[in-house]
Write an enzyme that holds these catalytic residues in place. Structure first.
Site, PDB file in Angstrom:
ATOM      1  N   ASP A  70      -4.700   7.683  -8.282  1.00 33.02           N
ATOM      2  CA  ASP A  70      -5.618   6.613  -7.903  1.00 33.02           C
ATOM      3  C   ASP A  70      -6.801   7.111  -7.080  1.00 33.02           C
ATOM      4  O   ASP A  70      -6.836   8.263  -6.650  1.00 33.02           O
ATOM      5  CB  ASP A  70      -4.852   5.522  -7.124  1.00 33.02           C
ATOM      6  N   ASN A 139       5.975  -1.738   0.858  1.00 30.02           N
ATOM      7  CA  ASN A 139       6.211  -2.928   0.028  1.00 30.02           C
ATOM      8  C   ASN A 139       6.687  -2.563  -1.377  1.00 30.02           C
ATOM      9  O   ASN A 139       6.694  -3.401  -2.275  1.00 30.02           O
ATOM     10  CB  ASN A 139       4.950  -3.801  -0.037  1.00 30.02           C
ATOM     11  N   HIS A 141       5.268  -0.344  -3.419  1.00 30.91           N
ATOM     12  CA  HIS A 141       4.246   0.022  -4.404  1.00 30.91           C
ATOM     13  C   HIS A 141       4.336   1.492  -4.793  1.00 30.91           C
ATOM     14  O   HIS A 141       4.826   2.320  -4.040  1.00 30.91           O
ATOM     15  CB  HIS A 141       2.837  -0.378  -3.937  1.00 30.91           C
ATOM     16  N   GLU A 146       0.524  -2.684  -6.627  1.00 28.82           N
ATOM     17  CA  GLU A 146       1.089  -3.565  -5.610  1.00 28.82           C
ATOM     18  C   GLU A 146       2.110  -4.520  -6.236  1.00 28.82           C
ATOM     19  O   GLU A 146       2.152  -4.657  -7.467  1.00 28.82           O
ATOM     20  CB  GLU A 146      -0.039  -4.367  -4.960  1.00 28.82           C
TER      21      GLU A 146
HETATM   22  O1  LIG Z   1       2.850   8.573   1.708  1.00 27.72           O
HETATM   23  P1  LIG Z   1       2.405   7.406   2.509  1.00 27.72           P
HETATM   24  O2  LIG Z   1       1.173   7.724   3.311  1.00 27.72           O
HETATM   25  O3  LIG Z   1       3.501   6.811   3.309  1.00 27.72           O
HETATM   26  O4  LIG Z   1       1.962   6.308   1.488  1.00 27.72           O
HETATM   27  C1  LIG Z   1       2.835   5.773   0.541  1.00 27.72           C
HETATM   28  C2  LIG Z   1       2.074   5.338  -0.657  1.00 27.72           C
HETATM   29  O5  LIG Z   1       0.957   4.593  -0.275  1.00 27.72           O
HETATM   30  C3  LIG Z   1      -0.234   5.135  -0.807  1.00 27.72           C
HETATM   31  O6  LIG Z   1      -0.817   5.978   0.143  1.00 27.72           O
HETATM   32  C4  LIG Z   1      -1.165   4.040  -1.178  1.00 27.72           C
HETATM   33  O7  LIG Z   1      -1.245   3.148  -0.136  1.00 27.72           O
HETATM   34  C5  LIG Z   1       0.246   5.895  -1.981  1.00 27.72           C
HETATM   35  O8  LIG Z   1      -0.722   6.789  -2.411  1.00 27.72           O
HETATM   36  C6  LIG Z   1       1.509   6.478  -1.456  1.00 27.72           C
HETATM   37  O9  LIG Z   1       2.355   6.860  -2.455  1.00 27.72           O
END
Ligand SMILES: O=P(O)(O)OC[C@H]1O[C@](O)(CO)[C@@H](O)[C@@H]1O
Length: 255
Positions: A70, A139, A141, A146
């Site tokens: 992304d 959440n 995702h 989402e």
């Molecule tokens: O690895 P983090 O920073 O906890 O984020 C978890 C997920 O959220 C994101 O940063 C997107 O919000 C993803 O790219 C990632 O897999």
């Protein structure tokens, strides 16, 4: 939890090492493979370990291609918080990948719909993703898919939820600077990868990990849709595994 292979590790470092081993194994097996890459805090340690293997063990990415999950809408590639900048800093500048074979959606494209279609097609033309790394949002995702994302979704423009914007504000000066939209591979794009490795570390991920592995398959928890894939490895550290049932833990492999 269907076919999902669960590996339980102690903490972030072990998770990163085990994940890097899985990636290195695939790179050695198929040097011209297609990597699916992720951003966020979670894969940083894995990238560090891959860089170490490149420097000290001769692991080469010179024939590999990559596609990132992304990118934020509105940020150009040079923006300090763009995922292109993140990938340059955390991985690409420190290994031997050919710059022209590293792909990240253009969040600043004039025509975003066309950019999404182009990205899907580029993945298909590369022969699909061989191994995809994923983090998981609190959440549930994956990528920027989402809750509510359908299993058939492809690369598209998505709206970020307030909780994701808040969680990602740590990388920006203020929450107001976090873009509210992103271009993200869809669930179907992710499920198209031949192998998927999802990493989860820390207590904040415990509920999402439980919902992903023990809950029903539902778009409300996008990561639960991974249960329909037949080659998913989930590497979870002790705090992130803290809400899993004894049955799930019993089925897991410890490293
Ligand atoms: O690895 P983090 O920073 O906890 O984020 C978890 C997920 O959220 C994101 O940063 C997107 O919000 C993803 O790219 C990632 O897999």
């Amino acid at each position: 939890m269907s076919n999902v292979k669960l590996l339980l590790v102690e903490g972030y470092q072990e998770m990163s090492k085990v994940a890097a081993q899985l990636f290195a194994q695939e790179v050695k097996r198929k040097p011209d493979l297609v990597l699916g890459l992720a951003t966020g805090g979670t894969p940083v340690g894995m990238y560090e370990e891959l860089i170490r293997m490149h420097r000290t063990e001769g692991l080469s990415f010179s024939q590999a291609t990559s596609f990132n999950l992304d990118e934020y809408v509105g940020l150009d590639a040079q923006h300090p918080q763009s995922y292109r900048t993140y990938m340059q800093e955390h991985l690409f500048a420190q290994i031997d990948m050919a710059a022209e074979r590293t792909n990240i959606p253009r969040g600043d494209a004039q025509d975003l719909e066309q950019e999404c279609a182009r990205y899907e097609q580029a993945i298909a033309e590369a022969g699909g993703i061989d191994i995809q790394v994923l983090g998981i949002g609190t959440n549930g995702h994956i990528g920027f898919n989402e809750p509510g994302s359908s299993a058939s979704s492809k690369t598209r423009v998505v709206q970020l939820t307030p909780s994701t914007i808040e969680a990602n504000a740590r990388f920006f000066e203020s929450v107001e600077e976090v873009p509210t939209q992103a271009v993200s591979m869809g669930i179907a794009t992710i499920l198209g990868a031949k192998k998927i490795v999802l990493l989860a570390s820390g207590e904040a991920k415990a509920q999402a990990v439980r919902d992903m592995l023990e809950g029903e398959m539902t778009p409300d928890v996008p990561a639960s849709l991974l249960q329909m894939h037949d080659d998913v490895t989930v590497i979870v550290d002790a705090p992130a595994a803290s809400l899993l049932s004894a049955v799930t833990i019993g089925r897991a492999k410890t490293e």
